[in-house]
Design an enzyme around this catalytic site. Structure first.
Site, PDB file in Angstrom:
ATOM      1  N   ASP A 293     -16.310  -0.719   2.047  1.00  0.00           N
ATOM      2  CA  ASP A 293     -17.007  -1.787   1.567  1.00  0.00           C
ATOM      3  C   ASP A 293     -18.397  -2.305   2.671  1.00  0.00           C
ATOM      4  O   ASP A 293     -18.335  -2.087   3.661  1.00  0.00           O
ATOM      5  CB  ASP A 293     -16.154  -3.175   1.399  1.00  0.00           C
ATOM      6  CG  ASP A 293     -15.474  -3.471   2.760  1.00  0.00           C
ATOM      7  OD1 ASP A 293     -15.204  -2.637   3.583  1.00  0.00           O
ATOM      8  OD2 ASP A 293     -15.449  -4.637   3.082  1.00  0.00           O
ATOM      9  N   GLU A 294     -19.283  -3.065   1.984  1.00  0.00           N
ATOM     10  CA  GLU A 294     -20.334  -3.927   2.818  1.00  0.00           C
ATOM     11  C   GLU A 294     -20.762  -2.814   3.933  1.00  0.00           C
ATOM     12  O   GLU A 294     -21.345  -3.412   5.027  1.00  0.00           O
ATOM     13  CB  GLU A 294     -19.622  -4.992   3.420  1.00  0.00           C
ATOM     14  CG  GLU A 294     -19.261  -6.098   2.516  1.00  0.00           C
ATOM     15  CD  GLU A 294     -18.577  -7.065   2.991  1.00  0.00           C
ATOM     16  OE1 GLU A 294     -18.661  -8.235   2.654  1.00  0.00           O
ATOM     17  OE2 GLU A 294     -18.111  -6.895   4.244  1.00  0.00           O
TER      18      GLU A 294
END
Length: 484
Positions: A293-294
């Site tokens: 993620d991210e």
């Protein structure tokens, strides 16, 4: 009760009363530990001896139920003669015991002797879960939590029939699991936490203790090593992992998206090979979570190169891949679990569809519904609000089967409630954010769709308050609940 059972009928004039001469029977050695834990709790609150034997008792546990109950289903009968919990497996019996604990008076959960009577209204229950994955995620990277503190979380989560404990073990702020081949990950990378306070990590002995304790409560530990972003703790520990060979400083703030492993370096994959091997060796469960993620500082083309290579290493060490929904943008190995943390945004939903088209299953963790670190309302002293305010009603009032339009229910493995800990530095604060919202996610994962109704749920939730008081839980007395 929470979660609401699949089917339940009352037995009029058939109240069971636990007496001082009561016994607990377990029909097989596999059930003895379950019986002993139940007896231990009831001894504390009732003061009764409650011996455990291998035959019938006032409370009888039996694993001779039909296979149609599945791994977690059970049948419970309480009448004037006793209580019987029957299942096809020890796990099913354990789920039935958690129901019995809710049928008893709340003071049965107390840690000291209370006055009776100890009555259970006559009832029959046949119960099994809607989804096979029902989890809680605890972020131990931003703030570290000790073995005993995590055990407390396990105790409380297991009461609501959750069966996964997802531990977020690495991030920019700290590396929390021992890796012998890369010792500075914990020695240096795990030394701090948010604000620069002293951090910590789990030795292999610590982690084995957590895995065993979770297993005794029929929760499987899902370890997460977040990659290729959220990796500053690793990059600070080993300069050679950085593109320029220069280690950044340890990080103690809470912004995200600035760090990345170097996708083009062979050393990156040697590092991950060692890490995933050692983490897999410490994890009896079949899943290792690789994050994903991210990764804002990883060029997208590099990200698409990285994820298949990282996933291949997880598979190499005998585990299924799990990752946040961003990993679905590239090819996924067979058996992958994609964790959806989106809200109603089209990009996240498109990635969920892309995951399903590749044969992956979804665990649903919508940030605006299930993130337990979101504030309850604007005045909540803890938590964040980037995904919105998540009241108790908001946490309950969604349907996993319709969350992502067009995704078939057969592709949904289950649900999970993540708790990120940027603002949570002790267990009281964790409990305040977890309760009363965790039972919402637990019921969405367990109970049949036909049972989901906010009006009746909030009344059942109100009854849990006295139980949490007996357990010493620091819960938020949400104003929309008429606490008893």
């Amino acid at each position: 009760m929470i979660p609401q059972p699949s089917t339940q009928q009352t037995l009029p004039d058939q109240t069971f009363t636990l007496q001082s001469d009561a016994t607990i029977g377990a029909d097989s050695p596999a059930l003895q530990p379950i019986a002993e834990r139940l007896a231990a709790q009831l001894r504390r609150s009732t003061g009764f001896d409650l011996p455990v034997n291998d035959g019938p008792g006032s409370i009888t546990l039996a694993a001779n139920g039909p296979d149609t109950l599945g791994a977690e289903g059970y049948e419970l009968r309480a009448d004037a003669t006793g209580v019987t919990i029957t299942a096809a497996t020890a796990e099913g019996v354990f789920r039935g015991v958690t129901t019995l604990r809710q049928l008893l008076p709340a003071k049965a959960e107390a840690g000291s002797v209370q006055d009776g009577p100890w009555e259970v209204a006559g009832t029959t229950i046949t119960d099994s879960p809607r989804y096979g994955y029902r989890g809680l995620m605890l972020d131990v990277s931003r703030h570290f939590f000790t073995v005993d503190q995590v055990k407390r979380v396990i105790d409380l989560a297991s009461l609501y029939k959750l069966n996964r404990l997802h531990l977020h073990l690495s991030d920019d702020l700290g590396w929390r699991i021992q890796v012998d081949s890369w010792p500075r990950l914990t020695e240096y990378g795990g030394s701090l936490q948010v604000g620069g306070d002293k951090g910590g990590h789990y030795t292999k002995t610590d982690f084995a203790e957590l895995v065993q304790y979770a297993a005794e409560h029929y929760l499987t530990v899902v370890p997460e090593i977040d990659t290729p972003g959220h990796t500053n703790a690793a990059l600070a520990s080993y300069p050679d992992l950085n593109k320029d060979g220069v280690a950044p400083a340890l990080y103690t703030e809470t912004e995200v998206g600035f760090s990345s492993l170097t996708v083009a370096k062979d050393l990156t994959y040697e590092f991950l090979d060692d890490v995933f091997r050692e983490v897999a060796e410490q994890t009896p469960g079949d899943v290792v979570h690789l994050g994903g993620d991210e990764a804002h500082s990883t060029p997208h083309s590099d990200y698409l190169t990285f994820v298949p290579k990282a996933a291949e290493l997880v598979v190499k060490h005998g585990k299924r891949v799990m990752g946040w929904h961003e990993i679905a943008d590239g090819p996924l190995p067979a058996g992958t679990i994609v964790q959806y943390w989106g809200t109603e945004d089209e990009k996240a939903q498109a990635l969920a569809h892309k995951a399903v088209e590749q044969g992956a299953t979804l665990v649903l963790s919508p940030a605006n519904r299930s993130y337990l670190d979101m504030k309850y309302d604007a005045d909540t002293p803890l938590g964040l609000d980037w995904a919105g305010l998540v009241s108790v009603e908001t946490s309950y009032s969604w349907n996993p089967s319709t969350l992502v339009p067009g995704v078939p229910e057969s592709a949904i493995l289950g649900v999970e409630a993540p708790l990120w800990t940027e603002t949570l530095d002790d267990l009281d604060k964790v409990e305040f954010m977890v309760f009363p919202r965790l039972p919402s996610i637990a019921e969405l994962g367990w109970s049949p769709e036909s049972a989901l109704d906010w009006t009746t749920y909030k009344d059942r939730l109100a009854e849990q308050g006295s139980r949490w008081e007996a357990l010493g839980v620091n819960f938020y007395r949400a104003p929309e609940i008429d606490w008893r």
